[in-house]
Design an enzyme around this catalytic site. Structure first.
Site, PDB file in Angstrom:
ATOM      1  N   GLU A 232      -2.096   6.907  -8.438  1.00  0.00           N
ATOM      2  CA  GLU A 232      -3.359   6.641  -8.321  1.00  0.00           C
ATOM      3  C   GLU A 232      -3.759   7.817  -9.829  1.00  0.00           C
ATOM      4  O   GLU A 232      -5.184   6.588 -10.749  1.00  0.00           O
ATOM      5  CB  GLU A 232      -4.229   7.631  -7.573  1.00  0.00           C
ATOM      6  CG  GLU A 232      -3.715   6.618  -6.018  1.00  0.00           C
ATOM      7  CD  GLU A 232      -4.904   7.498  -5.074  1.00  0.00           C
ATOM      8  OE1 GLU A 232      -6.219   7.327  -5.448  1.00  0.00           O
ATOM      9  OE2 GLU A 232      -4.416   7.142  -3.844  1.00  0.00           O
ATOM     10  N   HIS A 248      21.671   8.300   5.094  1.00  0.00           N
ATOM     11  CA  HIS A 248      22.199   7.360   6.050  1.00  0.00           C
ATOM     12  C   HIS A 248      21.597   5.404   6.011  1.00  0.00           C
ATOM     13  O   HIS A 248      21.064   5.118   6.556  1.00  0.00           O
ATOM     14  CB  HIS A 248      21.459   7.841   7.346  1.00  0.00           C
ATOM     15  CG  HIS A 248      22.050   9.124   7.766  1.00  0.00           C
ATOM     16  ND1 HIS A 248      22.721   9.534   8.384  1.00  0.00           N
ATOM     17  CD2 HIS A 248      21.240  10.311   7.335  1.00  0.00           C
ATOM     18  CE1 HIS A 248      23.276  10.928   8.567  1.00  0.00           C
ATOM     19  NE2 HIS A 248      21.825  11.198   7.986  1.00  0.00           N
ATOM     20  N   LYS A 342     -11.842  -2.611  -1.457  1.00  0.00           N
ATOM     21  CA  LYS A 342     -12.430  -2.030  -0.496  1.00  0.00           C
ATOM     22  C   LYS A 342     -14.220  -3.079  -0.876  1.00  0.00           C
ATOM     23  O   LYS A 342     -14.194  -3.808   0.370  1.00  0.00           O
ATOM     24  CB  LYS A 342     -12.564  -0.629  -0.771  1.00  0.00           C
ATOM     25  CG  LYS A 342     -11.732   0.285  -0.247  1.00  0.00           C
ATOM     26  CD  LYS A 342     -12.218   1.904  -0.243  1.00  0.00           C
ATOM     27  CE  LYS A 342     -11.083   2.394   0.420  1.00  0.00           C
ATOM     28  NZ  LYS A 342     -11.263   3.335   0.268  1.00  0.00           N
TER      29      LYS A 342
HETATM   30  O1  PA5 Z   1      -7.502   8.615  -3.087  1.00  0.00           O
HETATM   31  C1  PA5 Z   1      -7.848   7.503  -2.928  1.00  0.00           C
HETATM   32  O2  PA5 Z   1      -9.569   6.372  -3.457  1.00  0.00           O
HETATM   33  C2  PA5 Z   1      -8.166   6.885  -1.588  1.00  0.00           C
HETATM   34  O3  PA5 Z   1      -6.666   7.210  -1.667  1.00  0.00           O
HETATM   35  C3  PA5 Z   1      -9.149   7.289  -1.067  1.00  0.00           C
HETATM   36  O4  PA5 Z   1      -8.738   8.572  -0.211  1.00  0.00           O
HETATM   37  C4  PA5 Z   1      -8.671   6.678   0.082  1.00  0.00           C
HETATM   38  O5  PA5 Z   1      -9.103   4.262  -0.494  1.00  0.00           O
HETATM   39  C5  PA5 Z   1      -9.659   6.664   1.715  1.00  0.00           C
HETATM   40  O6  PA5 Z   1     -11.043   6.846   1.532  1.00  0.00           O
HETATM   41  P1  PA5 Z   1     -11.422   7.930   1.886  1.00  0.00           P
HETATM   42  O7  PA5 Z   1     -10.684   9.337   0.915  1.00  0.00           O
HETATM   43  O8  PA5 Z   1     -12.461   8.005   1.046  1.00  0.00           O
HETATM   44  O9  PA5 Z   1     -11.490   8.205   3.590  1.00  0.00           O
END
Ligand code: PA5
Length: 348
Positions: A232, A248, A342
């Site tokens: 990310e 393993h 999303k």
């Molecule tokens: O880092 C991110 O933006 C994602 O991994 C979010 O955490 C994930 O999509 C879930 O969203 P939220 O944290 O709002 O529940």
């Protein structure tokens, strides 16, 4: 490739670095956050932590920290469903930073319908609305952060809440002891230090695929978090695994084509309390397989308490991913692909 500190402002316009540097303060604030209304002082038979991505890692950390404690079984769920056993004797910690993640909302509905005791951990959204309507205890965390940068708020309140119900022991002393250890990580790894080990590691990783291995299962969520942060922050593919399980199966996979092996850079997350047998496994595996990679680095967890060790090694990884983002010329903050996914799901 060498990191150029003068690129900092232009390549990190939203200030991800500032959030990493605030990690220790966030931990202090997060530890003081409590569910409102407070939880009844009854011990659940099991605890289920619901959450995805940046909001899911808190459940994994909870499981790792409580694994060898006298505690109810902890299950970390990343699914649209709550597990079949979830019912009135189960405590469900539904964690979504935005409060609008469909998998978490769905699993929360599922658990709530089956009469589980539910707690919401969120900054707002639909989860907050539904939890308030049902009078479920809520931990409201500060708004406006990328979920992954809010990790302290999405993990420590779960541990604090369980501790308050008497389901697990007190962790105040461990939180207290972890603070100087993670402050030291901020001091030692930041870009004001030309000798920052995180910076040197990120420079090695340019043009390579990070392979993160935790030497012990306890550090497994840290290995996963390193991978997630490479994904990310640095918009970089990465993989993770853990000893002893990888001995393993994946160890054999190091028989891959030499040209492919030369793209891989192994990062071993080591723990001060590693049992000798695991240390021996790491040594043999380095010799038999990992020596084929382009590079191998070791990163040691700091401090002695469980929280200090986990949080320090996680924060080092956060810094490495930040440097790698800037070295690659990408902005560490936006996650456009997740946002677009999303958006499309919302229309479907
Ligand atoms: O880092 C991110 O933006 C994602 O991994 C979010 O955490 C994930 O999509 C879930 O969203 P939220 O944290 O709002 O529940």
């Amino acid at each position: 490739m060498r990191f150029d500190p003068s690129t900092r402002a232009a390549r990190d316009p939203a200030g991800m670095l500032d959030l990493l540097q605030r990690f220790p303060q966030m931990c202090e604030q997060a530890w003081a956050l409590t569910p409102e209304p407070s939880l009844p002082a009854t011990k659940p038979q099991a605890v289920v932590a619901l959450g995805m991505g940046g909001s899911g890692i808190g459940g994994d950390l909870l499981r790792a920290v409580l694994f060898d404690e006298t505690a109810p079984p902890i299950v970390s769920v990343k699914d649209y469903r709550a597990p079949g056993f979830a019912g009135p004797q189960t405590l469900v910690l539904a964690c979504s930073y935005s409060g609008d993640t469909e998998e978490t909302l769905n699993a929360y509905e599922d658990a709530s319908t089956r009469g589980a005791a539910c707690v919401a951990i969120t900054s707002g959204g639909e989860l907050l609305r539904r939890a308030r309507q049902r009078r479920h205890p809520v931990v409201v965390v500060p708004k406006g952060l990328p979920p992954r940068a809010a990790l302290p708020y999405l993990f420590l309140p779960m541990l604090a809440a369980l501790s308050q119900t008497g389901a697990v022991r007190a962790f105040d002393a461990e939180v207290h002891d972890a603070m100087p250890v993670i402050r030291r990580v901020v001091d030692e790894q930041g870009p004001d230090r030309p000798d920052s080990p995180a910076r040197r590691l990120a420079e090695q990783l340019v043009g390579r695929i990070p392979v993160i291995y935790s030497a012990v299962p306890f550090l497994e969520p840290a290995a996963e978090r390193w991978k997630d942060q490479f994904n990310e922050n640095a918009k970089q593919f990465a993989v993770w695994n853990t000893f002893p399980e990888l001995n393993h199966n994946e160890t054999v996979g190091w028989g891959l084509d030499p040209a492919l092996a030369r793209l891989l850079h192994v990062i071993l997350l080591r723990d001060a309390t590693e049992p000798d047998r695991l240390a021996l496994r790491v040594a043999i595996t380095r010799d038999l397989a990992l020596s084929r990679a382009a590079g191998i680095d070791e990163v040691r967890a700091g401090g002695s308490g469980k929280l200090a060790r986990l949080l320090s090694v996680i924060l080092i990884g956060d810094f490495v991913s930040w440097y790698l983002a800037l070295l690659r010329g990408v902005d560490p903050t936006p996650v456009a692909v997740i946002d677009e996914l999303k958006r499309r799901l919302a229309k479907g």
